[in-house]
Design a protein around this motif. Structure first.
Motif, PDB file in Angstrom:
ATOM      1  N   MET A 108       6.716  12.015  -9.612  1.00  0.00           N
ATOM      2  CA  MET A 108       5.760  11.641  -8.573  1.00  0.00           C
ATOM      3  C   MET A 108       6.448  10.652  -7.643  1.00  0.00           C
ATOM      4  O   MET A 108       7.142   9.739  -8.092  1.00  0.00           O
ATOM      5  CB  MET A 108       4.513  11.001  -9.180  1.00  0.00           C
ATOM      6  CG  MET A 108       3.700  11.965 -10.020  1.00  0.00           C
ATOM      7  SD  MET A 108       2.114  11.292 -10.584  1.00  0.00           S
ATOM      8  CE  MET A 108       2.647   9.989 -11.705  1.00  0.00           C
ATOM      9  N   ILE A 109       6.267  10.840  -6.348  1.00  0.00           N
ATOM     10  CA  ILE A 109       6.808   9.913  -5.370  1.00  0.00           C
ATOM     11  C   ILE A 109       5.663   9.464  -4.474  1.00  0.00           C
ATOM     12  O   ILE A 109       4.895  10.289  -3.959  1.00  0.00           O
ATOM     13  CB  ILE A 109       7.971  10.523  -4.557  1.00  0.00           C
ATOM     14  CG1 ILE A 109       8.528   9.500  -3.561  1.00  0.00           C
ATOM     15  CG2 ILE A 109       7.563  11.802  -3.864  1.00  0.00           C
ATOM     16  CD1 ILE A 109       9.825   9.934  -2.901  1.00  0.00           C
ATOM     17  N   ALA A 110       5.522   8.149  -4.347  1.00  0.00           N
ATOM     18  CA  ALA A 110       4.424   7.570  -3.585  1.00  0.00           C
ATOM     19  C   ALA A 110       4.965   6.482  -2.686  1.00  0.00           C
ATOM     20  O   ALA A 110       5.848   5.716  -3.075  1.00  0.00           O
ATOM     21  CB  ALA A 110       3.368   6.987  -4.527  1.00  0.00           C
ATOM     22  N   GLY A 111       4.445   6.404  -1.464  1.00  0.00           N
ATOM     23  CA  GLY A 111       4.920   5.353  -0.583  1.00  0.00           C
ATOM     24  C   GLY A 111       4.357   5.489   0.820  1.00  0.00           C
ATOM     25  O   GLY A 111       3.567   6.386   1.131  1.00  0.00           O
ATOM     26  N   GLN A 112       4.786   4.581   1.666  1.00  0.00           N
ATOM     27  CA  GLN A 112       4.394   4.605   3.072  1.00  0.00           C
ATOM     28  C   GLN A 112       5.550   4.084   3.917  1.00  0.00           C
ATOM     29  O   GLN A 112       6.245   3.141   3.530  1.00  0.00           O
ATOM     30  CB  GLN A 112       3.161   3.734   3.317  1.00  0.00           C
ATOM     31  CG  GLN A 112       2.636   3.822   4.750  1.00  0.00           C
ATOM     32  CD  GLN A 112       1.451   2.911   5.014  1.00  0.00           C
ATOM     33  OE1 GLN A 112       1.155   2.018   4.223  1.00  0.00           O
ATOM     34  NE2 GLN A 112       0.764   3.140   6.131  1.00  0.00           N
ATOM     35  N   ARG A 113       5.753   4.740   5.055  1.00  0.00           N
ATOM     36  CA  ARG A 113       6.725   4.255   6.039  1.00  0.00           C
ATOM     37  C   ARG A 113       5.972   3.822   7.280  1.00  0.00           C
ATOM     38  O   ARG A 113       4.836   4.268   7.535  1.00  0.00           O
ATOM     39  CB  ARG A 113       7.732   5.360   6.390  1.00  0.00           C
ATOM     40  CG  ARG A 113       7.098   6.525   7.109  1.00  0.00           C
ATOM     41  CD  ARG A 113       8.098   7.481   7.698  1.00  0.00           C
ATOM     42  NE  ARG A 113       7.427   8.457   8.547  1.00  0.00           N
ATOM     43  CZ  ARG A 113       7.159   8.285   9.834  1.00  0.00           C
ATOM     44  NH1 ARG A 113       7.517   7.158  10.441  1.00  0.00           N
ATOM     45  NH2 ARG A 113       6.543   9.214  10.536  1.00  0.00           N
ATOM     46  N   ARG A 114       6.574   2.937   8.053  1.00  0.00           N
ATOM     47  CA  ARG A 114       5.934   2.483   9.286  1.00  0.00           C
ATOM     48  C   ARG A 114       5.703   3.677  10.216  1.00  0.00           C
ATOM     49  O   ARG A 114       6.594   4.482  10.445  1.00  0.00           O
ATOM     50  CB  ARG A 114       6.801   1.426   9.977  1.00  0.00           C
ATOM     51  CG  ARG A 114       6.156   0.831  11.231  1.00  0.00           C
ATOM     52  CD  ARG A 114       6.971  -0.318  11.773  1.00  0.00           C
ATOM     53  NE  ARG A 114       6.913  -1.481  10.889  1.00  0.00           N
ATOM     54  CZ  ARG A 114       5.916  -2.363  10.862  1.00  0.00           C
ATOM     55  NH1 ARG A 114       4.876  -2.197  11.669  1.00  0.00           N
ATOM     56  NH2 ARG A 114       5.951  -3.390  10.041  1.00  0.00           N
ATOM     57  N   GLY A 115       4.487   3.789  10.721  1.00  0.00           N
ATOM     58  CA  GLY A 115       4.131   4.900  11.589  1.00  0.00           C
ATOM     59  C   GLY A 115       3.485   6.059  10.855  1.00  0.00           C
ATOM     60  O   GLY A 115       3.007   6.998  11.487  1.00  0.00           O
ATOM     61  N   GLY A 116       3.460   5.994   9.526  1.00  0.00           N
ATOM     62  CA  GLY A 116       2.846   7.049   8.733  1.00  0.00           C
ATOM     63  C   GLY A 116       1.768   6.498   7.820  1.00  0.00           C
ATOM     64  O   GLY A 116       1.539   5.285   7.742  1.00  0.00           O
ATOM     65  N   LYS A 117       1.096   7.387   7.127  1.00  0.00           N
ATOM     66  CA  LYS A 117       0.043   7.012   6.193  1.00  0.00           C
ATOM     67  C   LYS A 117       0.604   6.945   4.774  1.00  0.00           C
ATOM     68  O   LYS A 117       1.647   7.531   4.486  1.00  0.00           O
ATOM     69  CB  LYS A 117      -1.101   8.030   6.250  1.00  0.00           C
ATOM     70  CG  LYS A 117      -1.818   8.096   7.586  1.00  0.00           C
ATOM     71  CD  LYS A 117      -2.928   9.136   7.548  1.00  0.00           C
ATOM     72  CE  LYS A 117      -3.666   9.208   8.882  1.00  0.00           C
ATOM     73  NZ  LYS A 117      -4.751  10.218   8.865  1.00  0.00           N
ATOM     74  N   PRO A 118      -0.081   6.233   3.871  1.00  0.00           N
ATOM     75  CA  PRO A 118       0.328   6.270   2.459  1.00  0.00           C
ATOM     76  C   PRO A 118       0.255   7.705   1.947  1.00  0.00           C
ATOM     77  O   PRO A 118      -0.724   8.417   2.199  1.00  0.00           O
ATOM     78  CB  PRO A 118      -0.708   5.382   1.754  1.00  0.00           C
ATOM     79  CG  PRO A 118      -1.251   4.501   2.835  1.00  0.00           C
ATOM     80  CD  PRO A 118      -1.237   5.329   4.087  1.00  0.00           C
ATOM     81  N   ARG A 119       1.291   8.114   1.224  1.00  0.00           N
ATOM     82  CA  ARG A 119       1.361   9.490   0.731  1.00  0.00           C
ATOM     83  C   ARG A 119       1.724   9.486  -0.755  1.00  0.00           C
ATOM     84  O   ARG A 119       2.428   8.599  -1.233  1.00  0.00           O
ATOM     85  CB  ARG A 119       2.427  10.283   1.488  1.00  0.00           C
ATOM     86  CG  ARG A 119       2.208  10.375   2.997  1.00  0.00           C
ATOM     87  CD  ARG A 119       1.027  11.253   3.339  1.00  0.00           C
ATOM     88  NE  ARG A 119       0.945  11.512   4.785  1.00  0.00           N
ATOM     89  CZ  ARG A 119      -0.034  12.166   5.369  1.00  0.00           C
ATOM     90  NH1 ARG A 119      -1.013  12.669   4.644  1.00  0.00           N
ATOM     91  NH2 ARG A 119      -0.040  12.344   6.680  1.00  0.00           N
ATOM     92  N   LEU A 120       1.236  10.502  -1.446  1.00  0.00           N
ATOM     93  CA  LEU A 120       1.527  10.677  -2.875  1.00  0.00           C
ATOM     94  C   LEU A 120       1.803  12.145  -3.127  1.00  0.00           C
ATOM     95  O   LEU A 120       0.987  13.002  -2.781  1.00  0.00           O
ATOM     96  CB  LEU A 120       0.335  10.203  -3.717  1.00  0.00           C
ATOM     97  CG  LEU A 120       0.342  10.549  -5.202  1.00  0.00           C
ATOM     98  CD1 LEU A 120       1.556   9.956  -5.907  1.00  0.00           C
ATOM     99  CD2 LEU A 120      -0.956  10.070  -5.860  1.00  0.00           C
ATOM    100  N   TYR A 121       2.955  12.434  -3.750  1.00  0.00           N
ATOM    101  CA  TYR A 121       3.375  13.806  -4.027  1.00  0.00           C
ATOM    102  C   TYR A 121       3.729  13.982  -5.504  1.00  0.00           C
ATOM    103  O   TYR A 121       4.253  13.059  -6.140  1.00  0.00           O
ATOM    104  CB  TYR A 121       4.606  14.178  -3.189  1.00  0.00           C
ATOM    105  CG  TYR A 121       4.384  14.116  -1.694  1.00  0.00           C
ATOM    106  CD1 TYR A 121       3.910  15.212  -0.987  1.00  0.00           C
ATOM    107  CD2 TYR A 121       4.654  12.940  -0.993  1.00  0.00           C
ATOM    108  CE1 TYR A 121       3.709  15.151   0.385  1.00  0.00           C
ATOM    109  CE2 TYR A 121       4.449  12.873   0.374  1.00  0.00           C
ATOM    110  CZ  TYR A 121       3.981  13.978   1.059  1.00  0.00           C
ATOM    111  OH  TYR A 121       3.774  13.911   2.420  1.00  0.00           O
ATOM    112  N   LEU A 122       3.463  15.169  -6.007  1.00  0.00           N
ATOM    113  CA  LEU A 122       3.863  15.567  -7.356  1.00  0.00           C
ATOM    114  C   LEU A 122       4.874  16.705  -7.233  1.00  0.00           C
ATOM    115  O   LEU A 122       4.567  17.759  -6.678  1.00  0.00           O
ATOM    116  CB  LEU A 122       2.646  16.029  -8.164  1.00  0.00           C
ATOM    117  CG  LEU A 122       2.908  16.681  -9.517  1.00  0.00           C
ATOM    118  CD1 LEU A 122       3.713  15.763 -10.431  1.00  0.00           C
ATOM    119  CD2 LEU A 122       1.584  17.083 -10.171  1.00  0.00           C
TER     120      LEU A 122
END
Length: 245
Positions: free
Chosen positions: A119-133
Motif C-alpha cells: 500500500m502506498i499513501a501520500g500527498q504531493r503539493r498540488g494534489g489530493k491525499p491518495r491511497l493505493y493498493l
C-alpha cells in the motif's frame, strides 16, 4: 504473516503496521514493514508491505536506488519527483512486476509463495491525499469514498471496527483510534501478528508527517486503548437483550 491497515479520510491519511514475520512456527522474526519518504513542504509518502519479504525488500531497494541516483541525475524518475501520486503507484507497481518476473519461478520451485502486496499513501503539493493498493502483478486500485481504507495481510479480525467507523468525514483522531483498535483485535486473535507497531499520520495539505512513531509492547497509551475497548465490549455485551425467555 502480517497486518497493515491504511485509511484515507477528508482530514488526511493514517497508516499502521505490525513488525512480525512468520516463516513457520519456529521461525519468527521482526522486520519493519512501514517506510516513509519525504520532501519537506512538497510531499510525504508512506509505503506498507505484506507478503514475501524478499520481494517487498527488493521493491524497496529499487525505489531507494532510483532516489539515490536522482540526486546526481534529475532526469531519473522516482516516487519523490514524479508528477502525481498515481504515477508513484505505477513506479511501485513496475518495481513489483520486475521482482516477480525475476524471482517468482525460483521461489515457487522452492515450495514458497511469492505473493506480495504493497500500500502506498501520500500527498504531493498540488494534489489530493491518495491511497493505493498494489498487487503482486503490479496492477493497483485506489481508495475511494465508498472504500476509504485498505488492509493487507491478516485482515479479517480487524475489519469489523473499520466497517463500522471509517467514513470520509471521520476525523483524523477517530481514524487513528479505529486503526489502533483494529490492530488490537488482530493481535488478540492471531499469533502471526505482533508488536511493535509503526504508526504514520499525514494531515491533508501539510505535506509532512504529524505522527511517525513506533509503538512498543509496553506503550501505556496503546494499553489504555486496548483496555478501554475491551471494557466497552464487555459492557455492550452485558447490555444486549436476552433472546431466551
Amino acid at each position: 504473516m502480517t497486518y497493515c491497515v491504511a485509511v484515507r479520510v477528508d482530514q488526511g491519511l493514517v497508516m499502521l503496521s505490525d513488525t512480525r514475520t512468520n516463516a513457520g512456527m519456529d521461525n519468527i522474526a521482526r522486520f519493519r514493514k512501514s517506510f516513509t519518504y519525504h520532501v519537506p513542504g512538497e510531499r510525504a509518502i508512506t509505503m506498507l508491505c505484506s507478503g514475501n519479504l524478499s520481494i517487498t525488500q527488493g521493491v524497496k531497494a529499487v525505489l531507494s536506488k532510483a532516489i539515490k541516483e536522482s540526486a546526481l541525475d534529475p532526469d531519473v524518475e522516482t516516487i519523490l519527483n514524479c508528477d502525481t501520486m498515481h504515477r508513484a503507484a505505477q513506479i511501485v507497481g513496475d518495481a513489483m512486476r520486475a521482482m516477480q518476473s525475476r524471482y517468482r519461478e525460483s521461489i515457487e520451485m522452492g515450495g514458497s509463495g511469492s505473493g506480495a502486496s504493497i500500500m502506498i499513501a501520500g500527498q504531493r503539493r498540488g494534489g489530493k491525499p491518495r491511497l493505493y493498493l498494489i498487487y503482486s502483478a503490479g496492477n493497483f486500485i485506489e481508495a475511494t469514498e465508498d472504500t476509504p481504507f485498505f488492509q493487507i495481510g491478516e485482515h479479517k479480525y480487524g475489519k469489523p471496527i473499520l466497517d463500522r467507523i471509517i467514513r470520509r468525514e471521520t476525523s483524523l483522531e477517530d481514524a487513528v483510534k479505529a486503526v489502533l483498535v483494529s490492530m488490537d483485535s488482530t493481535l488478540r486473535s492471531n499469533l502471526s501478528v505482533g508488536m511493535p507497531l509503526d504508526l504514520t499520520v499525514i494531515p491533508t495539505d501539510i505535506y509532512d508527517f504529524r505522527v511517525r512513531t513506533r509503538i512498543e509492547a509496553d506503550d501505556e497509551e496503546f494499553a489504555r486503548i486496548s483496555h478501554s475497548w475491551g471494557a466497552a465490549l464487555h459492557k455492550g455485551f452485558k447490555d444486549l437483550p436476552n433472546v431466551l425467555d
